[in-house]
Motif scaffolding. Structure first.
Motif, short mmCIF file in Angstrom:
data_model
loop_
_atom_site.label_atom_id
_atom_site.label_comp_id
_atom_site.label_asym_id
_atom_site.label_seq_id
_atom_site.Cartn_x
_atom_site.Cartn_y
_atom_site.Cartn_z
N TRP A 87 8.10 71.08 -43.73
CA TRP A 87 6.66 71.36 -43.16
C TRP A 87 5.90 72.40 -43.80
CZ3 TRP A 87 5.09 67.32 -41.02
CH2 TRP A 87 5.85 66.71 -40.12
N ALA A 88 6.52 73.44 -44.21
CA ALA A 88 5.95 74.62 -45.01
C ALA A 88 5.56 74.17 -46.47
CB ALA A 88 6.88 75.84 -45.11
N GLY B 13 2.29 72.45 -46.59
CA GLY B 13 1.25 73.48 -46.51
C GLY B 13 0.84 73.59 -44.84
N GLY C 119 -1.71 81.72 -39.47
CA GLY C 119 -1.77 81.58 -40.86
C GLY C 119 -0.62 82.22 -41.56
N GLY C 120 0.38 82.70 -40.66
CA GLY C 120 1.62 83.27 -41.29
C GLY C 120 2.43 81.91 -41.67
N PRO C 121 3.56 82.27 -42.22
CA PRO C 121 4.65 81.17 -42.66
C PRO C 121 5.51 80.77 -41.51
CG PRO C 121 5.37 83.25 -43.56
CD PRO C 121 3.99 83.58 -42.88
N LEU C 122 5.74 79.59 -41.58
CA LEU C 122 6.69 79.17 -40.51
C LEU C 122 7.96 79.76 -40.59
CD1 LEU C 122 6.11 75.20 -40.96
CD2 LEU C 122 5.18 76.88 -39.18
N VAL D 148 0.36 75.05 -34.85
CA VAL D 148 0.36 75.33 -36.18
C VAL D 148 -1.10 74.91 -36.67
CG1 VAL D 148 2.86 74.95 -36.54
CG2 VAL D 148 1.32 72.89 -36.54
N THR E 68 1.17 75.80 -41.67
CA THR E 68 1.38 77.27 -41.34
C THR E 68 1.52 77.57 -39.77
OG1 THR E 68 -0.84 78.08 -41.25
CG2 THR E 68 0.13 77.71 -43.54
N ARG E 69 1.82 78.92 -39.43
CA ARG E 69 1.60 79.10 -38.05
C ARG E 69 0.31 79.27 -37.75
NH1 ARG E 69 5.28 84.30 -38.21
NH2 ARG E 69 3.15 85.11 -38.18
#
Length: 326
Positions: free
Chosen positions: A263-264, A267, A273-276, A241, A269-270
């Motif tokens: 966690w999202a 802030g 840069g994508g969402p968890l 991440v 992210t994967r």
């Protein structure tokens, strides 16, 4: 200058240890022989057959090289990136993929029984012994006897020595073939004798638990260890991440377990840069190399890998190699 003095003291300590083993003459040898008589008595009391002890302990003597390695301390602590370069270079990743392809039917069968994906069995095999190429050439009985007699953790290694004798008494391996590391870790899975007794399995039904070859027993023993340590079938170990610069440093702890949505919200992210994924199980944030370096959200299976080796470096490397295999 200070470093030179520290190096001098380490050299002196090693020289003294070696001198105790090889330069003290008959008195030292007599002391070891008396100590070994005590081990023999304990082993007989534990039900180990005299004939097993006669073969396993015949001509046994301390190994100076084992004491030297036991007292040798690393000069520096390497960073996480350098560690990964050492334990999973590109050629090891390629070799792991080849091994998985070659053993796929067997590994799939073992995975069905124990609930551990083949890629994790292969990753542990590769990192522990380089697929059986680096298992150690020490007599396990001699190494453990040396450490039990003269090492820093004598009580621990004495117990391991007795467990090694139990393994020999069961007939899983001969004393000559019971090879391992200087610290007594054995075979291609690098199990200590106590670990072997708890987790090694005779998967092929030939009456022996064989972790000294890359056969069914070795893979099944790895899977059995993970399964009995709490492995969650169908789940992975963690995800790389990106963490925001201002994240609370206290959040990076295995004691902190949060759902992905929490966690999202901070802030995280994967790695791309994508969402968890909100469906991921609760996880903990680890920063193996410290702030500013690689970051991972890890699940319960990461904690199982830590039972194998209590090092975030090691557990993360196993997970990353498993990911690269498939």
């Amino acid at each position: 200058m200070a470093a030179a003095r520290r190096g001098g003291w380490r050299w002196l300590a090693g020289a003294i240890a070696l001198g105790l083993l090889v330069g003290a003459g008959p008195a030292r040898a007599d002391g070891f022989a008396r100590w070994l008589d005590g081990v023999r008595a304990d082993a007989r009391a534990a039900g180990i057959r005299p004939q097993t002890l006669d073969v396993a302990l015949a001509g046994l003597a301390p190994l100076p090289r084992v004491i030297e390695l036991d007292q040798k301390q690393p000069e520096v602590t390497i960073g996480f990136g350098e560690y990964l370069d050492r334990v999973m270079p590109p050629q090891r990743i390629d070799k792991a993929r080849d091994k998985l392809a070659q053993r796929r039917p067997l590994l799939d069968q073992i995975a069905q029984r124990y609930g551990v994906a083949p890629r994790f069995m292969v990753a542990l095999w590769g990192i522990e012994s380089d697929f059986g190429q680096q298992t150690g050439g020490f007599s396990v009985v001699a190494a453990l006897a040396t450490l039990a007699y003269d090492g820093r953790r004598s009580s621990y290694f004495r117990r391991e020595l007795l467990d090694a004798l139990r393994i020999l008494d069961h007939g899983d391996v001969t004393p000559a073939a019971m090879k391992g590391s200087w610290a007594g870790a054995m075979g291609e899975s690098q199990f200590m004798p106590s670990t072997f007794l708890h987790y090694a399995v005779d998967y092929d039904g030939d009456g022996r638990r064989d972790i000294w070859s890359d056969g069914p027993d070795m893979f099944a023993s790895i899977a059995n260890y993970l399964a009995r340590s709490g492995w969650h079938p169908g789940e992975t170990w963690g995800r790389a991440v990106i963490v925001p610069p201002g994240i609370d440093p206290n959040a990076a702890s295995l004691d902190v377990v949060r759902p992905a949505v929490d966690w999202a919200a901070t802030g995280v992210t994967r790695a791309d840069g994508g969402p968890l994924d909100p469906n991921d199980p609760p996880s903990s944030l680890i920063l193996p190399g410290g702030p500013g370096g690689a970051a991972f959200l890890v699940f319960d299976n990461f904690r199982v890998l830590l039972r194998w080796n209590r090092s975030n470096y090691f557990a993360a490397a196993v997970g990353l190699l498993a990911d690269r295999i498939e």
